[in-house]
Motif scaffolding. Sequence first.
Motif, PDB file in Angstrom:
ATOM      1  N   LEU A   1      33.490  -5.329 -61.913  1.00 43.96           N
ATOM      2  CA  LEU A   1      33.498  -6.864 -62.496  1.00 43.96           C
ATOM      3  C   LEU A   1      32.165  -7.378 -62.538  1.00 43.96           C
ATOM      4  O   LEU A   1      31.902  -7.734 -61.426  1.00 43.96           O
ATOM      5  N   PRO A   2      31.612  -7.950 -63.680  1.00 45.83           N
ATOM      6  CA  PRO A   2      30.196  -8.458 -63.587  1.00 45.83           C
ATOM      7  C   PRO A   2      30.372  -9.845 -63.391  1.00 45.83           C
ATOM      8  O   PRO A   2      31.299 -10.556 -63.739  1.00 45.83           O
ATOM      9  N   PRO A   3      29.222 -10.463 -62.762  1.00 42.93           N
ATOM     10  CA  PRO A   3      29.343 -11.941 -62.547  1.00 42.93           C
ATOM     11  C   PRO A   3      29.276 -12.665 -63.779  1.00 42.93           C
ATOM     12  O   PRO A   3      28.728 -12.355 -64.969  1.00 42.93           O
ATOM     13  N   GLN A   4      30.050 -13.886 -63.928  1.00 45.25           N
ATOM     14  CA  GLN A   4      30.040 -14.844 -65.027  1.00 45.25           C
ATOM     15  C   GLN A   4      30.920 -14.394 -66.095  1.00 45.25           C
ATOM     16  O   GLN A   4      30.760 -15.024 -67.081  1.00 45.25           O
ATOM     17  N   VAL A   5      31.492 -13.197 -65.923  1.00 46.19           N
ATOM     18  CA  VAL A   5      32.263 -12.654 -67.231  1.00 46.19           C
ATOM     19  C   VAL A   5      33.745 -13.181 -66.900  1.00 46.19           C
ATOM     20  O   VAL A   5      34.271 -12.304 -66.036  1.00 46.19           O
ATOM     21  N   PRO A   6      34.542 -13.678 -67.951  1.00 41.93           N
ATOM     22  CA  PRO A   6      35.921 -14.068 -67.571  1.00 41.93           C
ATOM     23  C   PRO A   6      36.826 -12.715 -67.172  1.00 41.93           C
ATOM     24  O   PRO A   6      36.682 -11.763 -68.289  1.00 41.93           O
ATOM     25  N   HIS A   7      37.643 -12.974 -66.416  1.00 44.47           N
ATOM     26  CA  HIS A   7      38.704 -11.942 -66.308  1.00 44.47           C
ATOM     27  C   HIS A   7      40.047 -12.496 -65.666  1.00 44.47           C
ATOM     28  O   HIS A   7      39.949 -13.456 -64.933  1.00 44.47           O
ATOM     29  N   ASP A   8      41.189 -11.816 -66.121  1.00 44.87           N
ATOM     30  CA  ASP A   8      42.600 -12.149 -65.198  1.00 44.87           C
ATOM     31  C   ASP A   8      42.755 -10.884 -64.448  1.00 44.87           C
ATOM     32  O   ASP A   8      42.158 -10.051 -64.071  1.00 44.87           O
ATOM     33  N   GLY A   9      44.302 -11.059 -64.273  1.00 51.07           N
ATOM     34  CA  GLY A   9      44.762  -9.911 -63.368  1.00 51.07           C
ATOM     35  C   GLY A   9      46.213  -9.987 -62.960  1.00 51.07           C
ATOM     36  O   GLY A   9      46.631 -11.090 -62.641  1.00 51.07           O
TER      37      GLY A   9
ATOM     38  N   ARG B   1      48.132  -3.478 -53.731  1.00 48.85           N
ATOM     39  CA  ARG B   1      47.163  -3.743 -52.453  1.00 48.85           C
ATOM     40  C   ARG B   1      45.674  -3.299 -52.881  1.00 48.85           C
ATOM     41  O   ARG B   1      45.639  -2.253 -53.322  1.00 48.85           O
ATOM     42  N   LYS B   2      44.843  -4.285 -52.327  1.00 47.84           N
ATOM     43  CA  LYS B   2      43.489  -4.147 -52.811  1.00 47.84           C
ATOM     44  C   LYS B   2      42.594  -4.217 -51.522  1.00 47.84           C
ATOM     45  O   LYS B   2      42.848  -4.974 -50.725  1.00 47.84           O
ATOM     46  N   ARG B   3      41.322  -3.795 -51.709  1.00 47.75           N
ATOM     47  CA  ARG B   3      40.126  -4.162 -50.978  1.00 47.75           C
ATOM     48  C   ARG B   3      39.077  -4.439 -51.882  1.00 47.75           C
ATOM     49  O   ARG B   3      38.746  -3.934 -52.795  1.00 47.75           O
ATOM     50  N   VAL B   4      38.162  -5.545 -51.515  1.00 47.73           N
ATOM     51  CA  VAL B   4      37.506  -5.944 -52.648  1.00 47.73           C
ATOM     52  C   VAL B   4      36.185  -6.404 -51.924  1.00 47.73           C
ATOM     53  O   VAL B   4      36.040  -7.007 -50.976  1.00 47.73           O
ATOM     54  N   LEU B   5      35.019  -6.137 -52.369  1.00 48.54           N
ATOM     55  CA  LEU B   5      33.613  -6.615 -52.163  1.00 48.54           C
ATOM     56  C   LEU B   5      33.071  -7.408 -53.206  1.00 48.54           C
ATOM     57  O   LEU B   5      33.149  -7.048 -54.226  1.00 48.54           O
ATOM     58  N   TYR B   6      32.502  -8.459 -52.796  1.00 45.86           N
ATOM     59  CA  TYR B   6      31.907  -9.548 -53.577  1.00 45.86           C
ATOM     60  C   TYR B   6      30.354  -9.385 -53.367  1.00 45.86           C
ATOM     61  O   TYR B   6      29.914  -9.680 -51.975  1.00 45.86           O
ATOM     62  N   LEU B   7      29.526  -8.971 -54.217  1.00 46.63           N
ATOM     63  CA  LEU B   7      28.106  -8.740 -53.636  1.00 46.63           C
ATOM     64  C   LEU B   7      27.261  -9.623 -54.732  1.00 46.63           C
ATOM     65  O   LEU B   7      27.423 -10.094 -55.587  1.00 46.63           O
ATOM     66  N   ASP B   8      26.037  -9.886 -53.887  1.00 48.38           N
ATOM     67  CA  ASP B   8      25.046 -10.684 -54.658  1.00 48.38           C
ATOM     68  C   ASP B   8      24.737 -10.416 -56.273  1.00 48.38           C
ATOM     69  O   ASP B   8      24.536  -9.395 -56.727  1.00 48.38           O
ATOM     70  N   PRO B   9      24.772 -11.705 -56.993  1.00 45.86           N
ATOM     71  CA  PRO B   9      24.389 -11.542 -58.481  1.00 45.86           C
ATOM     72  C   PRO B   9      23.184 -10.488 -58.773  1.00 45.86           C
ATOM     73  O   PRO B   9      23.158  -9.987 -59.739  1.00 45.86           O
ATOM     74  N   GLU B  10      22.349 -10.505 -57.526  1.00 44.32           N
ATOM     75  CA  GLU B  10      21.209  -9.745 -58.088  1.00 44.32           C
ATOM     76  C   GLU B  10      21.338  -8.368 -57.530  1.00 44.32           C
ATOM     77  O   GLU B  10      20.352  -7.288 -57.669  1.00 44.32           O
ATOM     78  N   TRP B  11      22.473  -7.837 -57.171  1.00 45.57           N
ATOM     79  CA  TRP B  11      22.782  -6.678 -56.901  1.00 45.57           C
ATOM     80  C   TRP B  11      22.498  -5.631 -57.946  1.00 45.57           C
ATOM     81  O   TRP B  11      21.841  -4.504 -57.581  1.00 45.57           O
ATOM     82  N   LEU B  12      22.903  -5.749 -59.057  1.00 47.83           N
ATOM     83  CA  LEU B  12      22.463  -5.058 -60.299  1.00 47.83           C
ATOM     84  C   LEU B  12      21.543  -5.776 -61.165  1.00 47.83           C
ATOM     85  O   LEU B  12      21.858  -7.193 -61.095  1.00 47.83           O
ATOM     86  N   PRO B  13      20.987  -5.181 -62.026  1.00 48.72           N
ATOM     87  CA  PRO B  13      20.129  -6.157 -62.736  1.00 48.72           C
ATOM     88  C   PRO B  13      20.844  -6.775 -63.976  1.00 48.72           C
ATOM     89  O   PRO B  13      21.790  -6.491 -64.230  1.00 48.72           O
ATOM     90  N   GLN B  14      20.281  -7.943 -64.354  1.00 47.44           N
ATOM     91  CA  GLN B  14      21.062  -8.562 -65.814  1.00 47.44           C
ATOM     92  C   GLN B  14      21.386  -7.655 -66.752  1.00 47.44           C
ATOM     93  O   GLN B  14      22.439  -7.851 -67.370  1.00 47.44           O
ATOM     94  N   SER B  15      20.634  -6.579 -66.898  1.00 47.72           N
ATOM     95  CA  SER B  15      20.844  -5.857 -68.127  1.00 47.72           C
ATOM     96  C   SER B  15      22.298  -4.820 -67.979  1.00 47.72           C
ATOM     97  O   SER B  15      22.678  -4.369 -68.897  1.00 47.72           O
ATOM     98  N   ALA B  16      22.850  -4.871 -66.624  1.00 49.79           N
ATOM     99  CA  ALA B  16      23.855  -4.288 -66.401  1.00 49.79           C
ATOM    100  C   ALA B  16      25.205  -4.916 -66.578  1.00 49.79           C
ATOM    101  O   ALA B  16      26.168  -4.251 -66.824  1.00 49.79           O
ATOM    102  N   VAL B  17      25.121  -6.258 -66.750  1.00 46.82           N
ATOM    103  CA  VAL B  17      26.342  -7.159 -66.907  1.00 46.82           C
ATOM    104  C   VAL B  17      26.922  -6.568 -68.187  1.00 46.82           C
ATOM    105  O   VAL B  17      28.165  -6.414 -68.451  1.00 46.82           O
ATOM    106  N   VAL B  18      26.341  -6.633 -69.187  1.00 41.28           N
ATOM    107  CA  VAL B  18      27.146  -6.277 -70.547  1.00 41.28           C
ATOM    108  C   VAL B  18      27.612  -4.957 -70.661  1.00 41.28           C
ATOM    109  O   VAL B  18      28.797  -4.707 -70.999  1.00 41.28           O
ATOM    110  N   ALA B  19      26.812  -3.784 -69.822  1.00 45.68           N
ATOM    111  CA  ALA B  19      27.360  -2.645 -69.907  1.00 45.68           C
ATOM    112  C   ALA B  19      28.716  -2.554 -68.857  1.00 45.68           C
ATOM    113  O   ALA B  19      29.705  -1.802 -69.281  1.00 45.68           O
TER     114      ALA B  19
END
Length: 258
Positions: free
Chosen positions: A65-73, A83-101
Amino acid sequence: MVDVIRAWHPEVPQVQEVLHARFDHHAYPAHTHDSWTVLLLDEGAVTYDLDRHDHLATPAAVTLLPPQVPHDGRSALADQGFRKRVLYLDPEWLPQSAVVAAADAPTLLGTDALTTVTDIHSALADPADAFAAECGVLALRETALSRLTSTAETASDAPLARRLREMLDDRLLESFTIAEAAAQLGAHRSHLVRVFTSTFGIAPHRYVIGRRVDRARRLLLSGHSPAEAAAESGFHDQAHLTRHFRSTLGTTPGVFAA
């Protein structure tokens, strides 16, 4: 209700937070994160809306799930939680160009992504394995980029890989990060991990563990105790040595020494 198993901030570059949880009835309202969210389901299934499009998360794939994109669940299965496991990674982990994709295609299929994320969580379970977790996060970045971008770096950089190997050998008994090595070598962190793995056929953290186990093995054969071998081989403690020694050689240090 939610039974949170554990939530913590590990001392691993680019990892903001880790969450392990089980939800029985809870449904998330629409919200956003300022981080990249890597979701791994261990049980159940989750249906969610991401950027006004419906998706399904299952244990068969990793959800990104990309940063700043609304989602529910919410649970996709009647009368069954997840049951889930989640990693929250820095917004710079991937380039901005990857957000839309990622918003268009948030599901990372394939055993490579699943294995990498599972290994990251295994490493995060022990602070002594922070180096392995960091390498895993960088490897996951490469997997995600290969799915989300149309271009890829193909240049080989064996000299850079050899410089990193020399650094790992020279600092075998020390604790340091790939981020520190990359800064010293003037390379991007993920590029450094990629060229090392490509050149030598082994990830940097596995190379270090192998070298440390080999050193401990020789010390044990020279009459050192497992505790002494652990301390003199760069392991956090005897338990840390034992876990990796058994994984590598199929037995414990004590049995091996005897």
